[in-house]
Design an enzyme around this catalytic site. Structure first.
Site, short mmCIF file in Angstrom:
data_model
loop_
_atom_site.label_atom_id
_atom_site.label_comp_id
_atom_site.label_asym_id
_atom_site.label_seq_id
_atom_site.Cartn_x
_atom_site.Cartn_y
_atom_site.Cartn_z
N GLU A 83 5.42 -33.86 -1.01
CA GLU A 83 4.22 -33.35 -1.65
C GLU A 83 4.60 -32.63 -2.94
O GLU A 83 5.73 -32.16 -3.10
CB GLU A 83 3.52 -32.37 -0.70
CG GLU A 83 2.90 -33.06 0.50
CD GLU A 83 1.57 -33.72 0.17
OE1 GLU A 83 1.59 -34.84 -0.36
OE2 GLU A 83 0.53 -33.12 0.44
N HIS B 45 0.81 -1.22 0.00
CA HIS B 45 0.00 0.00 0.00
C HIS B 45 0.85 1.28 0.00
O HIS B 45 0.32 2.36 -0.18
CB HIS B 45 -0.97 -0.03 1.18
CG HIS B 45 -2.16 -0.92 0.93
ND1 HIS B 45 -3.46 -0.55 1.17
CD2 HIS B 45 -2.23 -2.17 0.41
CE1 HIS B 45 -4.27 -1.54 0.82
NE2 HIS B 45 -3.55 -2.53 0.38
N SER C 273 -0.42 -1.26 -6.20
CA SER C 273 -0.11 -2.39 -7.07
C SER C 273 0.64 -1.95 -8.30
O SER C 273 0.41 -0.85 -8.82
CB SER C 273 -1.41 -3.08 -7.50
OG SER C 273 -2.03 -3.69 -6.42
N LYS D 270 -14.31 -7.91 -8.21
CA LYS D 270 -13.47 -8.72 -9.11
C LYS D 270 -12.79 -9.85 -8.33
O LYS D 270 -12.72 -10.99 -8.80
CB LYS D 270 -12.43 -7.83 -9.79
CG LYS D 270 -11.77 -8.50 -10.97
CD LYS D 270 -10.90 -7.53 -11.76
CE LYS D 270 -10.23 -8.24 -12.92
NZ LYS D 270 -9.47 -7.34 -13.79
N ASP D 271 -12.30 -9.52 -7.13
CA ASP D 271 -11.68 -10.55 -6.30
C ASP D 271 -12.72 -11.58 -5.86
O ASP D 271 -12.42 -12.78 -5.76
CB ASP D 271 -11.02 -9.92 -5.06
CG ASP D 271 -9.68 -9.28 -5.41
OD1 ASP D 271 -9.20 -9.49 -6.54
OD2 ASP D 271 -9.11 -8.58 -4.56
#
Lengths: 260, 418
Positions: free
Chosen positions: B284, B212, B216, B240-241
């Site tokens: 894994e 922040h 972005s 959107k998220d």
């Protein structure tokens, strides 16, 4: 719009590639032995459910054939209601087993008839006793066997029907047996199933293949007793998510309509 | 800048403790580039995956017993007797895999769009710290069910430290709390497996603070020039998220409900037995590329160093790639090498799952060499020799003379240009 779908598709493909890469790698590393034929199982697929009649027949095979050597330690008698038995039948099945309990007021352990809340009684008190009674070999607990082997159901079936004559050039030591599907082909368990070795109550002819299919169905249930509930819930969850995600997408389009 | 709130109680609290102003500022009006593509969804998805892991993990901890004699049984009890225990456990086991999928995509997105470049170097490095913490957490979590792979995986990985000269074996003994992987090891892994996720939360908060600070990055990689380039985070990116989360949950649910053990290993449904070694010990899937690097080196210490080096190289990535252009969209040669390193990583994942013999080892050596070559030679060289395409003036005006160079993964900005 199309570009966005393309992006999403790319993300999906990447995720799938990562998943398949991992899964396939593990599967190959697991047994690496004889070719195991794939069979159709009642419990396969998104809507797959255990065939109840096969479960009950398979339970009978387990009780009459396997249970003398193989434990089923994570399954309790009360779990058998999933096979379609009623409370009275489960009480009777449990009562046929001798369960060690105690100590009582005198400090002594004692034997009593089993109760539905008891876990299946194991044939041997410990691994050493099991080995001593089986020529040094340990009959594995069957409660998780289908999940604990790669391609579990198909493998277990192939193993049970895999007792054939050893090829001429293979020497099998005393106390060992030849099995086409067992890794290394040399197994300490003698052929467990025999044609008509059990007598099914529902009149199904008890061929070796039939018994194998039934007992594997039962063991698949024992490994994943939650499977039917899981798949039913999964169908509802996915349907909900498809509708919900569609609504979210429509909202997203509407909200973003004014972005230039 | 205090926001105005309608509710009197909210106003009263906010005047004394400005949490509502803070949230309004950082989650609502937070100005965000308007051209973020769906690749930018994976950051918030990773955060949600972390929450899923912590919630399901705390619930599992209520039923789990960290003792070598009871751990395996207690997991089976969760699967069979705890209400919806199977769901909670499958959400947790598959959640781990999906957390890694999301984070790996998030990392590759950062690599393609140069999100690690100034002024976001610390943001990137904090991300690498999160990855390391995730790996440690996942490794210790995998030990807890006390199956065969749990035990032997723990044995192999902790034994890596014995490669350290002089003090190696003492360190291993110290890690184990004894002379083999045993109850003391299980107990400390359980303790740390519960602790580390909260350390991750802490670093995630730092990651957010750093994010922040400058906001972005974006698919064009150019700085925000004016308010015209930005939109408020809410409602545009919240919705959107949310949509991205819906898509994620569909994939996740498909695994949880219909193939819950697909990403696992059958051997882990066999209780740990120190006397029986599995035919192939494989970690894994999300550790496979690093496992491939480890085994590619014939020398144990060299393998360990290279394995840690494969992550260490990410730490210094901002200083290896000196090109002033962030986005791969405007770097024609970098773009090609980006996809090669993606393929190289997939190849390493594949090779890590194969037995360490014959052609697999040779292939792993080439793939490992290429991995380091990409970061240590190709990226620095590209910064010098590559001629980037002309950059747009701003996010709102992406197309300048000729243009037409956007046929990449993100055509989203085009749509926003009217």
């Amino acid at each position: 719009m199309i570009a966005r779908l393309k992006t999403l598709a790319a993300a999906a493909v990447l995720a799938a590639a990562l998943g398949i890469g991992g899964g396939a790698g593990n599967a190959v590393a697991a047994t690496g032995s004889a070719e195991i034929p794939s069979r159709d199982w009642s419990f396969d697929g998104v809507f797959g459910a255990f065939d109840r009649a096969a479960l009950q027949r398979g339970f009978q095979v387990y009780q009459e054939v396997c249970a003398s050597c193989h434990a089923l330690s994570y399954v309790a008698y009360r779990h058998l209601d999933a096979l379609g038995y009623n409370e009275a039948e489960i009480k009777a099945i449990a009562a046929a087993a001798e369960v060690e309990d105690g100590p009582n007021d005198e400090g002594e352990m004692f034997m009593r008839p089993g109760k539905p809340s008891d876990r299946f009684v194991s044939p041997f008190p410990n691994e050493q006793a099991a080995r001593a009674a089986n020529g040094g070999a340990y009959p594995p607990d069957l409660a998780l066997i289908v999940k604990a082997r790669a391609n579990g159901a198909n493998y277990a079936h192939a193993l049970l029907v895999g007792y054939v004559d050893a090829p001429a050039d293979v020497k099998i030591p005393d106390g060992m047996y030849y099995n086409a599907s067992f890794p290394g082909h040399q197994i300490a368990m003698p052929q467990p199933l025999n044609a008509d070795g059990v007598e099914y109550g529902d009149g199904t002819p008890a061929s070796i293949a039939q018994q194998a299919e039934d007992v594997v169905t039962f063991l698949a249930w024992a490994s994943e007793p939650e499977m039917e509930e899981r798949k039913t819930a999964g169908v509802m969850v996915i349907l909900f998510l498809l509708v919900f995600t569609g609504l979210l997408y429509a909202s997203k389009r509407k909200i973003w309509a004014d972005v230039h | 800048m205090a926001a105005k709130f309608d509710n009197a109680i909210v106003r009263w609290i906010d005047h004394r403790l400005p949490i509502f102003s803070f949230m309004h500022h950082e989650l609502h009006e937070y100005p965000t580039p308007k051209n973020l593509s769906y690749w930018w969804n994976f950051g918030s998805l990773a955060g949600i995956a972390l929450v899923i892991m912590i919630v399901t993990g705390i619930t599992l901890a209520m039923h789990y017993t960290p003792h070598v004699d009871y751990a395996f049984d207690s997991v089976e009890r969760i699967m069979r007797d705890v209400n919806y225990g199977w769901l909670i456990r499958y959400l947790h086991t598959n959640g781990g895999s999906f957390f890694f999928i999301v984070v790996y995509i998030h990392i590759f997105r950062g690599m393609y769009y140069g999100s690690y470049k100034a002024p976001r170097e610390l943001l990137w490095m904090l991300g690498v710290v999160i990855l390391l913490l995730m790996m440690a957490t996942a490794f210790m979590g995998y030990v807890l069910p006390w199956g065969q792979m749990s035990f032997w995986g723990a044995t192999v990985i902790t034994n890596l430290f014995s490669a350290i000269p002089v003090v190696g074996q003492s360190i291993v003994t110290w890690l184990w709390g004894g002379f083999s992987v045993d109850n003391a090891t299980l107990n400390r892994f359980y303790s740390l497996h519960y602790l580390l996720p909260f350390v991750i939360v802490g670093v995630v908060i730092l990651h957010m603070v750093a994010l922040h600070r400058f906001g972005s990055n974006n698919p064009l990689g150019v700085d925000v020039k004016s308010a015209k380039d930005q939109i408020p985070f809410h409602p545009y990116y919240t919705i959107k998220d949310a949509f991205g989360l819906g898509v994620f949950l569909i994939f996740f649910s498909a695994f949880v409900f219909f193939a819950p053990n697909y990403l696992g290993h059958p051997d882990n449904y066999i209780q740990a037995n120190p006397l029986v070694t599995p035919a192939h010990i494989v970690p894994e899937w999300y550790f496979l590329p690093f496992y491939a690097v480890l085994r590619a080196v014939p020398d144990k210490l060299g393998g360990v160093l290279l394995m840690f080096g494969s992550i260490a190289v990410l730490f210094i990535l901002p200083w290896l790639d000196r090109s002033p252009v962030r986005s791969g969209q405007f770097r024609p040669i970098f773009k090609i090498f980006f996809w090669i390193i993606v393929l190289d990583s997939v190849l390493l994942t594949y090779l890590g799952g194969k037995p360490a013999e014959g052609g697999y080892v040779i292939a792993a050596r080439f793939a490992t060499a290429y991995y380091f070559m990409h970061f240590l030679i190709i990226l620095p060289a590209l910064s010098i020799f590559e001629t980037p395409k002309p950059l747009p003036k701003s996010i709102s005006e992406p197309v300048i003379g000729g243009g037409g160079g956007f046929a990449g993964a993100t055509a989203a900005p085009k749509e926003n240009v009217r």
